[in-house]
Each structure stands twice: as structure tokens, then as C-alpha cells.
Motif scaffolding. Structure first.
Motif, short mmCIF file in Angstrom:
data_model
loop_
_atom_site.label_atom_id
_atom_site.label_comp_id
_atom_site.label_asym_id
_atom_site.label_seq_id
_atom_site.Cartn_x
_atom_site.Cartn_y
_atom_site.Cartn_z
N LYS A 70 0.83 -1.21 0.00
CA LYS A 70 0.00 0.00 0.00
C LYS A 70 0.87 1.26 0.00
N ALA A 71 1.96 1.24 0.77
CA ALA A 71 2.86 2.38 0.82
C ALA A 71 3.51 2.63 -0.54
N VAL A 72 3.89 1.56 -1.21
CA VAL A 72 4.50 1.68 -2.53
C VAL A 72 3.49 2.26 -3.52
N ASP A 73 2.25 1.82 -3.43
CA ASP A 73 1.21 2.35 -4.31
C ASP A 73 1.01 3.85 -4.07
N LEU A 74 0.91 4.26 -2.81
CA LEU A 74 0.78 5.68 -2.47
C LEU A 74 1.99 6.48 -2.96
N TYR A 75 3.16 5.92 -2.76
CA TYR A 75 4.41 6.56 -3.19
C TYR A 75 4.40 6.79 -4.70
N ASN A 76 4.08 5.74 -5.44
CA ASN A 76 4.07 5.86 -6.91
C ASN A 76 3.11 6.95 -7.37
N GLU A 77 1.92 6.99 -6.79
CA GLU A 77 0.94 8.01 -7.16
C GLU A 77 1.45 9.41 -6.83
N ALA A 78 1.99 9.59 -5.62
CA ALA A 78 2.45 10.90 -5.19
C ALA A 78 3.65 11.38 -6.00
N VAL A 79 4.61 10.51 -6.23
CA VAL A 79 5.81 10.90 -6.97
C VAL A 79 5.44 11.25 -8.41
N LYS A 80 4.57 10.46 -8.99
CA LYS A 80 4.13 10.75 -10.37
C LYS A 80 3.44 12.11 -10.43
N ALA A 81 2.55 12.38 -9.48
CA ALA A 81 1.80 13.63 -9.49
C ALA A 81 2.66 14.84 -9.12
N GLU A 82 3.52 14.70 -8.12
CA GLU A 82 4.27 15.85 -7.62
C GLU A 82 5.58 16.11 -8.34
N LEU A 83 6.15 15.10 -8.94
CA LEU A 83 7.49 15.27 -9.52
C LEU A 83 7.50 15.06 -11.03
N TYR A 84 7.06 13.91 -11.46
CA TYR A 84 7.26 13.56 -12.87
C TYR A 84 6.22 14.19 -13.80
N SER A 85 5.11 14.62 -13.28
CA SER A 85 4.14 15.31 -14.15
C SER A 85 4.66 16.69 -14.53
N LYS A 86 5.66 17.20 -13.79
CA LYS A 86 6.21 18.54 -14.05
C LYS A 86 7.45 18.50 -14.95
N LEU A 87 7.98 17.33 -15.19
CA LEU A 87 9.21 17.24 -16.00
C LEU A 87 8.89 17.28 -17.48
#
Length: 121
Positions: free
Chosen positions: A104-121
Motif C-alpha cells: 500500500k505504501a509503494v502504491d501511495l508513493y508511486n501516485e504521489a511521486v508521479k503527481a508531484e514530480l514527474y508530471s512537471k518534467l
């Protein structure tokens, strides 16, 4: 000043620049991952991140009346199961319940990192 910063960003070999960029992304991912599990206490630091294809790291530091504390937990995802080691101790298998919490933590992490970091690159 700006010239020195700019020069530093482009100095070194291609491999060195790639390594710096990778470390910078890991630091940013770790900070995002650390915020997933509630507020980070004052005088504290928390990181949760994917180190490589098989390794997840949870690191937490804090200060209290007893002094400075630091705990690092590494999760190694293997074909035989999930194993964890804390603060240099040998790897031990995790329980099914802990494995589910990690998933569950990995799933939350993947969603958050994608939204907060990689969507801006």
C-alpha cells in the motif's frame, strides 16, 4: 553566482551529470515519500523511496529528550518474498500483514511521486 551554479550543473562527464541527476531525483522522491505517512515532527526527517528495482528504504531521524535517534529500514523484494533489515541487522522475512502495508505504501508513493514530480518534467 548564477554562472557558477550553471557551470556546476553542466560540469563533469556525461556519466557524472547523469549520476548527479539520479541522486537529485532520489532525494526529491524520498522527500515526497516521507510525507505520505503524516506530518514530520519538528526536529525530524523522514524519507521513503525506491533505491533500485528490488529495494525500498524507510529512514527516519528525530530528536527528543533522550537525544538524537535514527532508524533505517531496507525492504528487499525477492521472488521468495519480502525481507527487511533495520540498522545493519540481517535480513528477515516480513509478515503477510507488513508486506501488505508495504504494498500500500509503494502504491501511495508511486501516485504521489508521479503527481508531484514527474508530471512537471
Amino acid at each position: 553566482m548564477f554562472g557558477k551554479l550553471l557551470a556546476g550543473a553542466f560540469s563533469g562527464t556525461k556519466a557524472e551529470r547523469r549520476a548527479r541527476r539520479y541522486r537529485d531525483l532520489i532525494r526529491q522522491e524520498a522527500a515526497i515519500g516521507g510525507k505520505l505517512f503524516g506530518p514530520i515532527p519538528e526536529n525530524g526527517r523522514r524519507e521513503f523511496f525506491c533505491l533500485d528495482r528490488h529495494t525500498w528504504v524507510w529512514h527516519e531521524e528525530w530528536d527528543d529528550a533522550q537525544g538524537h535517534h535514527a532508524v533505517t529500514t531496507r525492504y528487499d523484494v525477492r521472488p521468495q518474498g519480502i525481507f527487511k533489515a533495520q540498522d545493519g541487522q540481517p535480513y528477515q522475512p516480513v509478515s503477510i500483514q507488513e508486506g501488505r502495508r508495504l504494498y500500500k505504501a509503494v502504491d501511495l508513493y508511486n501516485e504521489a511521486v508521479k503527481a508531484e514530480l514527474y508530471s512537471k518534467l
